[in-house]
Design a protein around this motif. Sequence first.
Motif, PDB file in Angstrom:
ATOM      1  N   PHE A 425      98.932  39.437   9.015  1.00 13.84           N
ATOM      2  CA  PHE A 425      98.976  40.898   9.028  1.00 13.84           C
ATOM      3  C   PHE A 425      97.623  41.512   8.679  1.00 13.84           C
ATOM      4  O   PHE A 425      97.143  42.415   9.374  1.00 13.84           O
ATOM      5  CB  PHE A 425     100.045  41.386   8.044  1.00 13.84           C
ATOM      6  CG  PHE A 425     100.366  42.849   8.173  1.00 13.84           C
ATOM      7  CD1 PHE A 425     101.348  43.286   9.039  1.00 13.84           C
ATOM      8  CD2 PHE A 425      99.677  43.795   7.431  1.00 13.84           C
ATOM      9  CE1 PHE A 425     101.637  44.639   9.164  1.00 13.84           C
ATOM     10  CE2 PHE A 425      99.963  45.142   7.536  1.00 13.84           C
ATOM     11  CZ  PHE A 425     100.944  45.564   8.405  1.00 13.84           C
ATOM     12  N   ASN A 426      96.996  41.045   7.608  1.00 13.32           N
ATOM     13  CA  ASN A 426      95.732  41.647   7.184  1.00 13.32           C
ATOM     14  C   ASN A 426      94.626  41.461   8.211  1.00 13.32           C
ATOM     15  O   ASN A 426      93.863  42.388   8.488  1.00 13.32           O
ATOM     16  CB  ASN A 426      95.299  41.048   5.842  1.00 13.32           C
ATOM     17  CG  ASN A 426      95.889  41.772   4.659  1.00 13.32           C
ATOM     18  OD1 ASN A 426      95.384  42.776   4.209  1.00 13.32           O
ATOM     19  ND2 ASN A 426      97.003  41.254   4.165  1.00 13.32           N
ATOM     20  N   THR A 427      94.518  40.274   8.770  1.00 12.17           N
ATOM     21  CA  THR A 427      93.450  40.035   9.745  1.00 12.17           C
ATOM     22  C   THR A 427      93.674  40.824  11.026  1.00 12.17           C
ATOM     23  O   THR A 427      92.721  41.353  11.608  1.00 12.17           O
ATOM     24  CB  THR A 427      93.342  38.538  10.075  1.00 12.17           C
ATOM     25  OG1 THR A 427      94.629  38.032  10.453  1.00 12.17           O
ATOM     26  CG2 THR A 427      92.851  37.749   8.880  1.00 12.17           C
ATOM     27  N   VAL A 428      94.926  40.931  11.461  1.00 12.93           N
ATOM     28  CA  VAL A 428      95.211  41.680  12.687  1.00 12.93           C
ATOM     29  C   VAL A 428      94.928  43.166  12.495  1.00 12.93           C
ATOM     30  O   VAL A 428      94.377  43.826  13.387  1.00 12.93           O
ATOM     31  CB  VAL A 428      96.669  41.442  13.139  1.00 12.93           C
ATOM     32  CG1 VAL A 428      97.050  42.402  14.261  1.00 12.93           C
ATOM     33  CG2 VAL A 428      96.849  40.008  13.609  1.00 12.93           C
ATOM     34  N   GLN A 429      95.285  43.719  11.325  1.00 12.38           N
ATOM     35  CA  GLN A 429      95.009  45.130  11.069  1.00 12.38           C
ATOM     36  C   GLN A 429      93.502  45.396  11.114  1.00 12.38           C
ATOM     37  O   GLN A 429      93.042  46.387  11.690  1.00 12.38           O
ATOM     38  CB  GLN A 429      95.561  45.545   9.705  1.00 12.38           C
ATOM     39  CG  GLN A 429      97.075  45.443   9.575  1.00 12.38           C
ATOM     40  CD  GLN A 429      97.817  46.334  10.542  1.00 12.38           C
ATOM     41  OE1 GLN A 429      98.177  45.925  11.643  1.00 12.38           O
ATOM     42  NE2 GLN A 429      98.074  47.548  10.137  1.00 12.38           N
ATOM     43  N   ASN A 430      92.723  44.508  10.497  1.00 10.58           N
ATOM     44  CA  ASN A 430      91.263  44.655  10.550  1.00 10.58           C
ATOM     45  C   ASN A 430      90.742  44.505  11.970  1.00 10.58           C
ATOM     46  O   ASN A 430      89.799  45.194  12.378  1.00 10.58           O
ATOM     47  CB  ASN A 430      90.610  43.617   9.632  1.00 10.58           C
ATOM     48  CG  ASN A 430      90.565  44.051   8.186  1.00 10.58           C
ATOM     49  OD1 ASN A 430      89.680  44.780   7.767  1.00 10.58           O
ATOM     50  ND2 ASN A 430      91.537  43.607   7.412  1.00 10.58           N
ATOM     51  N   TYR A 431      91.349  43.611  12.731  1.00 12.63           N
ATOM     52  CA  TYR A 431      90.930  43.413  14.122  1.00 12.63           C
ATOM     53  C   TYR A 431      91.166  44.678  14.948  1.00 12.63           C
ATOM     54  O   TYR A 431      90.310  45.105  15.732  1.00 12.63           O
ATOM     55  CB  TYR A 431      91.695  42.235  14.724  1.00 12.63           C
ATOM     56  CG  TYR A 431      91.403  42.008  16.183  1.00 12.63           C
ATOM     57  CD1 TYR A 431      90.219  41.379  16.572  1.00 12.63           C
ATOM     58  CD2 TYR A 431      92.286  42.415  17.170  1.00 12.63           C
ATOM     59  CE1 TYR A 431      89.931  41.168  17.906  1.00 12.63           C
ATOM     60  CE2 TYR A 431      92.009  42.203  18.505  1.00 12.63           C
ATOM     61  CZ  TYR A 431      90.830  41.575  18.872  1.00 12.63           C
ATOM     62  OH  TYR A 431      90.556  41.382  20.204  1.00 12.63           O
ATOM     63  N   TYR A 432      92.334  45.296  14.779  1.00 12.65           N
ATOM     64  CA  TYR A 432      92.622  46.541  15.498  1.00 12.65           C
ATOM     65  C   TYR A 432      91.566  47.602  15.207  1.00 12.65           C
ATOM     66  O   TYR A 432      91.070  48.281  16.110  1.00 12.65           O
ATOM     67  CB  TYR A 432      93.997  47.090  15.084  1.00 12.65           C
ATOM     68  CG  TYR A 432      95.183  46.399  15.703  1.00 12.65           C
ATOM     69  CD1 TYR A 432      95.054  45.583  16.819  1.00 12.65           C
ATOM     70  CD2 TYR A 432      96.455  46.551  15.158  1.00 12.65           C
ATOM     71  CE1 TYR A 432      96.152  44.960  17.374  1.00 12.65           C
ATOM     72  CE2 TYR A 432      97.562  45.928  15.707  1.00 12.65           C
ATOM     73  CZ  TYR A 432      97.409  45.133  16.813  1.00 12.65           C
ATOM     74  OH  TYR A 432      98.499  44.519  17.363  1.00 12.65           O
ATOM     75  N   ILE A 433      91.242  47.756  13.927  1.00 10.64           N
ATOM     76  CA  ILE A 433      90.298  48.804  13.535  1.00 10.64           C
ATOM     77  C   ILE A 433      88.935  48.572  14.164  1.00 10.64           C
ATOM     78  O   ILE A 433      88.296  49.498  14.673  1.00 10.64           O
ATOM     79  CB  ILE A 433      90.197  48.867  11.996  1.00 10.64           C
ATOM     80  CG1 ILE A 433      91.527  49.355  11.404  1.00 10.64           C
ATOM     81  CG2 ILE A 433      89.062  49.778  11.559  1.00 10.64           C
ATOM     82  CD1 ILE A 433      91.608  49.237   9.904  1.00 10.64           C
TER      83      ILE A 433
END
Length: 507
Positions: A425-433
């Motif tokens: 979850f954390n890595t994907v959220q950062n990736y989206y941003i």
Amino acid sequence: MPAQQADERTRLLKHNQPNNGRNEQTSEHQQDGNASQGDNDREDVEVVDFEKDDNENPRNWPLFWKYIQVLLVFSIGLLLPMTSSIFAPGVDKIASDYGTNNQFVMGGQTGFVVMLGIGPLFFAPMSETFGRRIVFLTNMTLFTLVQIPTALAPNASTFIAMRTLSGLFGSVGVANGGGSISDMFETHERAAVLGFYLLGPLIGPTLGPFAGGLILAHLHWRWLFGFTCIISAVITITCFMLLHETYAPIVLDQRKKRLEKEYEGKSFKVEGQTDMGLLQKIGGNSTRATKILFGQPIVLIMSIYQALIFSTMYSLYSQFTTIWSSPPYNFNTTQLALSYLGPATGFIVTACIIVPFIDRVYNRLAQTYNNGKGKPEYRLPLANIGAVFLPASLFWFGWTVQAGKPWPVALSAMLLFGASQVSIFNTVQNYYIDAFESMAASALAAGSVLRSIIGGVVPLFVSKMFEQIGYGWGFSVFGIMALVLMPAPLLFFWYGERLRERFAMDL
């Protein structure tokens, strides 16, 4: 923050005039016939903006004051998702009191979770129209009040309706939490603060059943929502006293109104303020999120991945009572509550490792492979840890429970399950941003809608599946889907940039 004094306003007014080039003087030699028309057409309009060290700029607030705001937003982001699952240990008792089945009562969780995804489509643009503070306070007040009819609901239908309303008002934490933090912190300061904030929405659904189990050990199930009402009321009152507006255009608009009262006859404006109506913003936000979801393969696949995690999590928690209160485990209510600490422990321990290392891995890859220049794909390597842990934990848990192995063996699998959640979850959220920049909010909203709808609906149907095929094969169904999606972070690390360029959107 304290109101600005008159002499400071005068200084700001003078500061803005030359910068915006609106101090042209009307010629004294204009003809009498057009002098009055010229005066009307050339009325000065002053731009209201922040100065370099302006103490009303949220990014210039003292660090202590910023952390108070973050703590309040974190509290909201923790409590509201926690409420989504707080009644999971009491489903049997609620169904018995209402004379219905567990599956129908689970509709209260479905309605809540689905609304956690739909609500941000409305509340995010509302916060840009009216401000973060008023949207937070309004929804928190309504959320608190709705807990009363939820606790007193005379039948299951009313209970489900009130739970659905709770989810709608409770989605404000998901909608505005990240935006509030972005308002106060510069890009290079934001990663660690966002990582702390994300602990709330992520661990909330796990702590909910833990708190619910402890309450049910001593009180009637209706006190689950009495407890929620009390805690929510405390947070809401605290927010009324300490939560301040952080959205810069709204802060500047408030300054503009003060200046207009003080300098009658003067015209002021806030640069970049849009005239778009609220309905247009809501329509644009939801349409853009839908286009990104179905037009960007990366967003679609990673949103499906997150949806799998959420649906597995809520399905798992919905079965905990049945699993641990039945032979060979025969947990009492307190022991059942403590069992939820398994995934919570894995979550917290992994968060302490993953969150600080996301930036470190990103910077190391940038130096090694791209001359110090970062790429969004450099956020993804740590997601591969969760990609391996997720199917492993599901197969492990399902088959050890099926075989009746000792409880420490089965609960150990939940450490890996919690670890998989936070790392993906954390890595994907950062990736989206990073990957979608100005469209990041819409990309996050797209993922939120999909994971909440699927995560809310799937648990309605898993009970019959587990009854028919058992926990071993039942959790293996989720494990097989996790295996299918397991290569996604690795593939997007290598090919994500090409996909982003090929499916680029101009929204």
